[in-house]
Motif scaffolding. Structure first.
Motif, PDB file in Angstrom:
ATOM      1  N   ARG A  12      71.605  44.666  18.738  1.00  0.00           N
ATOM      2  CA  ARG A  12      71.007  44.178  19.976  1.00  0.00           C
ATOM      3  C   ARG A  12      69.990  43.102  19.617  1.00  0.00           C
ATOM      4  O   ARG A  12      69.354  43.161  18.563  1.00  0.00           O
ATOM      5  CB  ARG A  12      70.269  45.289  20.728  1.00  0.00           C
ATOM      6  CG  ARG A  12      71.151  46.348  21.339  1.00  0.00           C
ATOM      7  CD  ARG A  12      71.904  45.793  22.542  1.00  0.00           C
ATOM      8  NE  ARG A  12      72.474  46.815  23.357  1.00  0.00           N
ATOM      9  CZ  ARG A  12      73.615  47.442  23.111  1.00  0.00           C
ATOM     10  NH1 ARG A  12      74.289  47.163  22.030  1.00  0.00           N
ATOM     11  NH2 ARG A  12      74.077  48.357  23.929  1.00  0.00           N
ATOM     12  N   HIS A 122      74.980  53.049  23.125  1.00  0.00           N
ATOM     13  CA  HIS A 122      74.883  51.856  23.979  1.00  0.00           C
ATOM     14  C   HIS A 122      73.889  52.112  25.110  1.00  0.00           C
ATOM     15  O   HIS A 122      73.038  51.281  25.420  1.00  0.00           O
ATOM     16  CB  HIS A 122      76.246  51.509  24.584  1.00  0.00           C
ATOM     17  CG  HIS A 122      77.123  50.667  23.721  1.00  0.00           C
ATOM     18  ND1 HIS A 122      76.905  49.326  23.518  1.00  0.00           N
ATOM     19  CD2 HIS A 122      78.255  50.972  23.029  1.00  0.00           C
ATOM     20  CE1 HIS A 122      77.862  48.837  22.737  1.00  0.00           C
ATOM     21  NE2 HIS A 122      78.681  49.823  22.422  1.00  0.00           N
ATOM     22  N   ASP A 126      70.466  50.081  25.645  1.00  0.00           N
ATOM     23  CA  ASP A 126      70.279  49.341  26.897  1.00  0.00           C
ATOM     24  C   ASP A 126      69.009  49.801  27.613  1.00  0.00           C
ATOM     25  O   ASP A 126      68.287  49.003  28.210  1.00  0.00           O
ATOM     26  CB  ASP A 126      71.497  49.482  27.804  1.00  0.00           C
ATOM     27  CG  ASP A 126      72.691  48.673  27.313  1.00  0.00           C
ATOM     28  OD1 ASP A 126      72.527  47.845  26.389  1.00  0.00           O
ATOM     29  OD2 ASP A 126      73.796  48.868  27.865  1.00  0.00           O
ATOM     30  N   TYR A 143      76.063  54.712  34.504  1.00  0.00           N
ATOM     31  CA  TYR A 143      76.075  53.772  33.381  1.00  0.00           C
ATOM     32  C   TYR A 143      77.492  53.427  32.923  1.00  0.00           C
ATOM     33  O   TYR A 143      78.340  54.296  32.744  1.00  0.00           O
ATOM     34  CB  TYR A 143      75.304  54.364  32.191  1.00  0.00           C
ATOM     35  CG  TYR A 143      75.296  53.448  30.999  1.00  0.00           C
ATOM     36  CD1 TYR A 143      74.530  52.294  30.994  1.00  0.00           C
ATOM     37  CD2 TYR A 143      76.066  53.727  29.885  1.00  0.00           C
ATOM     38  CE1 TYR A 143      74.519  51.438  29.904  1.00  0.00           C
ATOM     39  CE2 TYR A 143      76.063  52.880  28.787  1.00  0.00           C
ATOM     40  CZ  TYR A 143      75.297  51.737  28.806  1.00  0.00           C
ATOM     41  OH  TYR A 143      75.293  50.895  27.730  1.00  0.00           O
ATOM     42  N   PRO A 145      78.872  50.997  29.745  1.00  0.00           N
ATOM     43  CA  PRO A 145      78.473  50.099  28.657  1.00  0.00           C
ATOM     44  C   PRO A 145      79.186  48.764  28.770  1.00  0.00           C
ATOM     45  O   PRO A 145      80.266  48.684  29.350  1.00  0.00           O
ATOM     46  CB  PRO A 145      78.892  50.848  27.397  1.00  0.00           C
ATOM     47  CG  PRO A 145      79.946  51.794  27.828  1.00  0.00           C
ATOM     48  CD  PRO A 145      79.670  52.115  29.265  1.00  0.00           C
TER      49      PRO A 145
END
Length: 150
Positions: A12, A122, A126, A143, A145
């Protein structure tokens, strides 16, 4: 690691400076915004108790700090009920004004579905990103991903 381990890797990029990302990864009050809280005495070789608050009906679990090199590198073994420990490794690298986070989960080979575990990481990364910029964090029930590719 050996052939009995699956390696899940994620990357990330965050617009925040490395010290801020490190604080969000290691300070209990900052962690509470995206993953959970911890109690105990921190330090290499020490065991803290981690409560993952984004999950329903969880109990605190042991987390052993294996390596810690602020603000660049952290390795922790997470206790998982009736399973070998999950080793997670985070490496932070400054890039411009922001930070690149490389995340590796050394998962002991089991019959668990690694795509579910990958979706979970993920989700948490996030949530970390949202917490860093002051946005609402995603909720698990809604959610999706961006991709289950690492």
């Amino acid at each position: 690691m050996d052939n009995d381990v699956t390696r899940l890797e994620l990357r990330r990029e965050y617009p925040d400076p490395i010290e801020d990302v490190w604080s969000a990864l290691t300070e209990s009050d900052r962690m509470a915004r995206w993953i959970g809280t911890w109690t105990g005495e921190a330090g290499v070789g020490k065991t803290i108790m981690l409560l993952m608050t984004a999950e329903k009906e969880t109990e605190p679990g042991p987390a052993v700090i294996r390596e810690c090199d602020p603000p660049k590198h952290l390795v922790v073994d997470l206790g998982v009920t009736d399973q070998p420990a999950w080793r997670v490794e985070v490496t932070l690298t400054p890039r411009g004004d922001g930070t690149v986070l490389d995340f590796v989960h050394h998962l002991p080979k089991t019959d668990w579905d690694t795509s579910d575990i990958l979706k979970g990481w993920h989700f948490y990364l996030d949530r970390l990103g949202a917490s860093l910029v002051g946005e609402p964090v995603p909720e698990w029930d809604t959610y999706t991903p961006p991709s289950l590719d690492t």
